[in-house]
Every structure is written in C-alpha cells, then in structure tokens.
Scaffold this motif. Structure first.
Motif, PDB file in Angstrom:
ATOM      1  N   HIS A 154      85.328  45.979 111.698  1.00 29.27           N
ATOM      2  CA  HIS A 154      85.927  45.036 110.746  1.00 29.27           C
ATOM      3  C   HIS A 154      84.962  44.798 109.590  1.00 29.27           C
ATOM      4  CE1 HIS A 154      87.380  41.167 109.210  1.00 29.27           C
ATOM      5  NE2 HIS A 154      88.503  41.333 109.896  1.00 29.27           N
ATOM      6  N   PRO A 155      85.479  44.628 108.347  1.00 30.87           N
ATOM      7  CA  PRO A 155      84.587  44.313 107.239  1.00 30.87           C
ATOM      8  C   PRO A 155      83.903  42.971 107.442  1.00 30.87           C
ATOM      9  CG  PRO A 155      86.879  43.999 106.595  1.00 30.87           C
ATOM     10  CD  PRO A 155      86.896  44.662 107.953  1.00 30.87           C
ATOM     11  N   PRO A 156      82.798  42.715 106.747  1.00 23.42           N
ATOM     12  CA  PRO A 156      82.307  43.430 105.567  1.00 23.42           C
ATOM     13  C   PRO A 156      81.724  44.803 105.906  1.00 23.42           C
ATOM     14  CG  PRO A 156      80.772  41.697 106.179  1.00 23.42           C
ATOM     15  CD  PRO A 156      81.980  41.515 107.038  1.00 23.42           C
ATOM     16  N   VAL A 157      81.838  45.697 104.940  1.00 21.05           N
ATOM     17  CA  VAL A 157      81.404  47.076 105.145  1.00 21.05           C
ATOM     18  C   VAL A 157      79.919  47.171 104.810  1.00 21.05           C
ATOM     19  CG1 VAL A 157      81.865  49.494 104.619  1.00 21.05           C
ATOM     20  CG2 VAL A 157      83.731  47.830 104.544  1.00 21.05           C
ATOM     21  N   ILE A 158      79.120  46.916 105.822  1.00 17.50           N
ATOM     22  CA  ILE A 158      77.664  46.963 105.692  1.00 17.50           C
ATOM     23  C   ILE A 158      77.106  47.173 107.095  1.00 17.50           C
ATOM     24  CG2 ILE A 158      77.430  44.447 105.888  1.00 17.50           C
ATOM     25  CD1 ILE A 158      75.027  44.641 103.939  1.00 17.50           C
ATOM     26  N   ALA A 159      76.036  47.912 107.197  1.00 15.82           N
ATOM     27  CA  ALA A 159      75.462  48.233 108.505  1.00 15.82           C
ATOM     28  C   ALA A 159      73.950  48.046 108.459  1.00 15.82           C
ATOM     29  CB  ALA A 159      75.795  49.678 108.888  1.00 15.82           C
ATOM     30  N   PRO A 160      73.337  47.738 109.597  1.00 12.12           N
ATOM     31  CA  PRO A 160      71.880  47.637 109.647  1.00 12.12           C
ATOM     32  C   PRO A 160      71.231  49.019 109.670  1.00 12.12           C
ATOM     33  CG  PRO A 160      72.790  47.283 111.825  1.00 12.12           C
ATOM     34  CD  PRO A 160      73.961  47.424 110.897  1.00 12.12           C
ATOM     35  N   GLU A 161      69.954  49.048 109.340  1.00 10.82           N
ATOM     36  CA  GLU A 161      69.209  50.309 109.502  1.00 10.82           C
ATOM     37  C   GLU A 161      69.060  50.606 110.997  1.00 10.82           C
ATOM     38  OE1 GLU A 161      66.199  50.549 105.708  1.00 10.82           O
ATOM     39  OE2 GLU A 161      65.637  49.184 107.330  1.00 10.82           O
ATOM     40  N   PRO A 162      69.074  51.858 111.433  1.00 10.05           N
ATOM     41  CA  PRO A 162      69.238  53.086 110.662  1.00 10.05           C
ATOM     42  C   PRO A 162      70.690  53.537 110.487  1.00 10.05           C
ATOM     43  CG  PRO A 162      68.768  53.638 112.922  1.00 10.05           C
ATOM     44  CD  PRO A 162      68.793  52.129 112.858  1.00 10.05           C
ATOM     45  N   TYR A 163      71.625  52.706 110.990  1.00  6.48           N
ATOM     46  CA  TYR A 163      73.034  53.128 110.943  1.00  6.48           C
ATOM     47  C   TYR A 163      73.528  53.313 109.511  1.00  6.48           C
ATOM     48  CZ  TYR A 163      73.237  52.088 115.919  1.00  6.48           C
ATOM     49  OH  TYR A 163      73.012  52.081 117.280  1.00  6.48           O
ATOM     50  N   ASN A 164      73.004  52.547 108.574  1.00  6.30           N
ATOM     51  CA  ASN A 164      73.485  52.636 107.192  1.00  6.30           C
ATOM     52  C   ASN A 164      73.317  54.042 106.622  1.00  6.30           C
ATOM     53  OD1 ASN A 164      70.580  52.192 107.155  1.00  6.30           O
ATOM     54  ND2 ASN A 164      70.777  51.985 104.930  1.00  6.30           N
ATOM     55  N   ALA A 165      72.333  54.793 107.117  1.00 11.89           N
ATOM     56  CA  ALA A 165      72.070  56.144 106.605  1.00 11.89           C
ATOM     57  C   ALA A 165      72.595  57.238 107.525  1.00 11.89           C
ATOM     58  CB  ALA A 165      70.564  56.321 106.400  1.00 11.89           C
TER      59      ALA A 165
END
Length: 524
Positions: A217-228
């Motif tokens: 579910h949004p917000p569309v943001i992820a913690p490191e290292p998942y964001n990359a």
C-alpha cells in the motif's frame, strides 16, 4: 504430524497485484519465500476480490458476503451488526482469533451513544477478534517504537518523508529516495516482530492469527536496501492509451478517477509529481519501488514461516496468503483500486493445508476462478465447523486435496460503491457526475472471454478479453455485440437473484420443526 492440526495463520497484505509473484513467472519482482510456500501449497491463479477499497474488501473476506449483501461499501460505511463473521465462527470452535493489523471495519452505530469513539473512525476492528497489535492509519505503536529507537520526526505526516541526506542518482526517479528508518525498523518488520513474539510463547497451544501487512500500500517509498532492489529500466510501462484524454474518453467513471489523480498527494504522499503526466523515469521508478515493497513483505513472511518450521508448528498450521484488493499501478493512467479494471481486483491466493489428505494437491496452480468470499468457508470447512447460510462463497478444500469440485463457477463477480464519503473528500462522484448516492454503484461479471460492467445509471461497458486483454476498447455500443451483451446482463441478474440475502430462505417450519433445505444438496 498431529491427526487433527489446530492452528490457522491467515496472512493478508494490502494492494498486491496477483501477477506479482515470481512463482508464476513475473519478469521482475522476486518473492522467494512465497514461491517456496507455493511449492508446498495450492496457488490460485484466477483469484479475485469481490469489492474494493480496503474496508469493503476485508468485510467480504471476513464475512463471506458479496458487497451487495453486506452493503459496507465505503471506508466508513457501517457494517450491519446482524452478520456473523470468521472471528465469531472460529470462537465457536474454541479459538481466540487474534488480529495483528487492521480490518477497517466501521461499527454499526445503532444503539451507540453519539460520542462513542467507535463512531469517530472507520478503522474499527471486525467484531470477535482479540487485537494483538492495532495498526490503524495513525500507526501509533510503530511510531512510538521508532521514537524509542531515537528516530526524530514530528508525527505520522512526517514518518514517510524521504531521507534528505541522500542524493538522487540521474538514472533514478523520486521514489528511489529511501525512508528515514532502516529496514529492520520498518512497519513491515515491526509487524512480523510482534507476531513472532506472540507466537514464541504459544507453541503448544491451538491458535488463530490474522496478520495484516500494510505494504505494498502507498506511500510508494521503501527503506534501504530495498529502495535500490529493482532497476526502473527493467520495469515495463503501464498499459494505457497514448494520452490521458484519449483514455478518459472510454467512460465518465474513468475520467473521474484520472482527473482525481492529477491532484497533488491524491495517492502518494510527499510525491511532488502529477501522477497522470509524470515523466517515464519517475513512472517506472514508482513501479520498481512498489515491487521492492512486495519483496520486503515476502522477506518478513519468510521469517514467520521459518519460525513455524523451527518449532514444528509448520506441519500443524493451515497457512493462507492473500490480500484485500490489488493496484492499478499507472495502468489506464490510474492508481489505487477503485476503477472497474481487473488490475484493481485480481489478487494472489496461496493455501497450504498441512494434512496428509492434501499431499496430492501440493504444488498445483489452479486456473479456475475463485473469489475472496471463498476464504471463510474454506477455513471453517477445514476446522470441521458449520458454514453459515449467509456465506456467498464455497469451500476450496477439494482443490487442496487434489480434487475438482462439482459444478464450480466459470466466472467471477466484483462490485464498487463509489458514492461520496468524507474520508475521500477530493473525489465527489455525486457532484462531478450529477448522480444520487444510490446511483454510484457498478458491478462486474467476467469470464475467460468477456467482461460486462453494469452501472446503476451510467452507460455500461463490454470487453472482449480474448481480443482486448487490456480492456482498451468498449464494445457496449456496437450493434453486433448487443445479443452477447444482453446474455451477460442476464447472467449478472441471475447471479444477483441467486445470491441475494438468504440467511433464512432455505429454512422451513412445520410439524417436524425446522427443516434446512440446504441439507438436500451437496452445497455450502
């Protein structure tokens, strides 16, 4: 393995598209833990939620009722207290059903005082559940945990702001920026941690756990290292027409939503872009980050399953993984889950039955249509409990045992109530489309070939899914399609007639007392 396993783990994610499992060949997203579970389970490839958004979808999941019967159609629409539900029913079997997360159940206001706090929120709990961890939108338990660990931010509105000390690479879009919190401190890990603590002292007990993960579910943001984790260049573009104007011409309901997503923060908080007109890099990046959030949930599910294996409980636990509804992901220039397209309703379902009688079913992928209302009858059937007459779904237990049920459905049905709600004030279909509240309703019947969308007052839609799988071309106004369209309208009417509320319909009173006509047939 015990002859009578007595543990149930019902895992639900939020806003997860059915295609997003590497077990069924998704070209990008990786879900190794769910893949491993699926290899020992039954995976249902054509599983659909019967309604959206979250509150209505979870109501159908937990009551076994179509929206047309439970009528809790919006986040905030009260659920009639007369209905039973999964929690109530498993209590009859001796369980204390425990919820970690949320059900977004709006309580019946009748008989409550006007100032009752239960009437001040749509994020109530389905009656019958004991709450192991409440996780409504304010997320206070998790936010308190973050602050105890030294994170500094003001309140819930700031917790998903991206880190300010990270530079955005030229080949990455805005949603690549990571969260201020580490992966091990995320809401996803916090949920798994809490469930694992609860399980750690109950190894020798029967238990029923409903674990609800917020993500993807949004917000569309992820913690490191998942964001990359996923490169946006590997992510496909959404399925849509050349321009939003051309897309919006398909139907007034679609235009309503496209216009809504032009508004800032209409879907993804802290995203600076117009979600309809954003550039290709940011669009691909949003989809890549969505996949990353899925993989993070998969990792935490893997931790819970690893615990069950380590304690020996894996072989005595019915495990179900599904979600409430799916996600448009930019298809047709829309996001979220309240349009009439399949992307909003096609969801994953994996069920592992630990009994030896289900060994023949392991590893199967079922290509028949199943619906979210089937989950409650399946669990109760597995427990040997009676299935309430109110349930619109059917038990999936025959599939788990390697069999094909008699007279299974060859179509699915789903519905959307899109009347005005103060919980979504920016979207006012009644004003924008000139509709009365009870006019704001659509219902869908969909089989392998055709899809018919009926609106209470707006024009219908009709798609040939063989020729047009992406639902780009509405055939409803083509004269040569009229006989087929009529046939599907009649099928929809028959479906509604068969499933209208029938709690007492099959009971007959006479000299012998109460006779239940259902007992004459092998149906649930």
């Amino acid at each position: 393995m015990p002859d009578h396993p007595r543990k149930v783990l019902l895992i639900s994610a939020d806003q997860w598209r059915a295609e997003c499992l590497s077990a069924i060949g998704h070209p990008v997203v990786k879900t190794p833990h769910l893949d491993a579970l699926a290899a020992e389970s039954v995976l249902f490839k054509r599983h659909y939620t019967t309604c959206a958004p979250c509150g209505p979808a979870r109501t159908s999941l937990l009551t076994g009722l179509y929206l047309m019967n439970h009528r809790s159609g919006r986040n905030g629409t009260p659920l009639d207290a007369r209905f039973t539900n999964l929690a109530y029913e498993v209590r009859k079997a001796g369980y204390d059903p425990t919820l970690f997360g949320y059900t977004d159940t709006s309580q019946d206001p009748r008989g409550r005082a006007p100032n009752d706090p239960a009437l001040k929120t749509y994020e109530g709990v389905m009656p019958g559940f004991t709450v192991g961890l409440p996780f409504p939108d304010h997320m206070m338990p998790w936010i308190a945990d973050l602050k105890a660990k030294g994170y500094r931010f003001n309140d819930r509105s700031d917790v998903y702001k991206p880190r300010q000390d990270v530079s955005l690479p030229a080949d990455r879009g805005h949603s690549f920026l990571p969260t201020i919190f580490k992966a091990e401190d995320s809401e996803t890990a916090f949920m798994a941690d809490t469930v694992l603590k609860w399980l750690s002292v109950r190894q020798n007990q029967d238990w029923f756990v409903h674990c609800v993960f917020l993500r993807p579910h949004p917000p569309v943001i992820a913690p490191e290292p998942y964001n990359a984790l996923y490169d946006p260049t590997d992510v496909s573009m959404p399925r849509r027409k050349a321009t939003p104007e051309e897309e919006a011409a398909q139907h007034p309901h679609l235009k309503l939503w496209i216009d809504h997503f032009r508004e800032h923060s209409s879907y993804d908080e802290h995203n600076p872009y117009n979600l309809v007109t954003m550039d290709e890099l940011n669009l691909r990046q949003m989809r890549a980050t969505y996949y990353a959030m899925i993989t993070q949930v998969d990792d935490q599910i893997g931790r819970i399953i690893a615990h069950l294996k380590a304690t020996g409980e894996y072989e005595s636990t019915l495990i179900i993984f599904t979600c409430d509804h799916a996600e448009m992901g930019g298809d047709h220039y829309t996001w979220g889950k309240e349009t009439y397209f399949d992307q909003s309703f096609h969801i994953p379902l994996i069920i592992r039955d630990p009994r030896r009688t289900s060994d023949n079913g392991r590893g199967r992928q079922i290509d028949l249509f199943t619906e979210s209302v089937d989950i409650m009858p399946t669990i109760l059937d597995w427990l040997g409990s009676d299935i309430p007459a109110q349930c619109d779904g059917r038990s999936l237990l025959p599939f788990l045992e390697g069999n094909a049920p008699v007279d299974w459905r060859d179509e699915v049905h789903y519905e959307v109530d899109f009347r005005y709600t103060p919980n979504l004030p920016g979207l006012d279909a009644e004003t924008w489309l000139g509709l009365k509240p009870d006019d704001c309703y659509l219902t869908v019947i969909r089989d392998r070939r055709y899809k018919y969308v009926h609106f209470a007052t707006l024009p219908p839609l009709f798609f040939d899914l063989t020729q047009d799988p992406d639902e780009m071309n509405n055939l409803a106004e083509q004269a040569e399609q009229a006989p087929i369209l009529l046939r599907y309208a009649q099928k929809m009417l028959s479906w509604r007639m068969r499933h209208a509320d029938r709690t007492l319909t099959n009971l007959h009173l006479g000299k012998q007392g109460v006779f239940d006509g259902r007992q004459r047939h092998l149906i649930s």
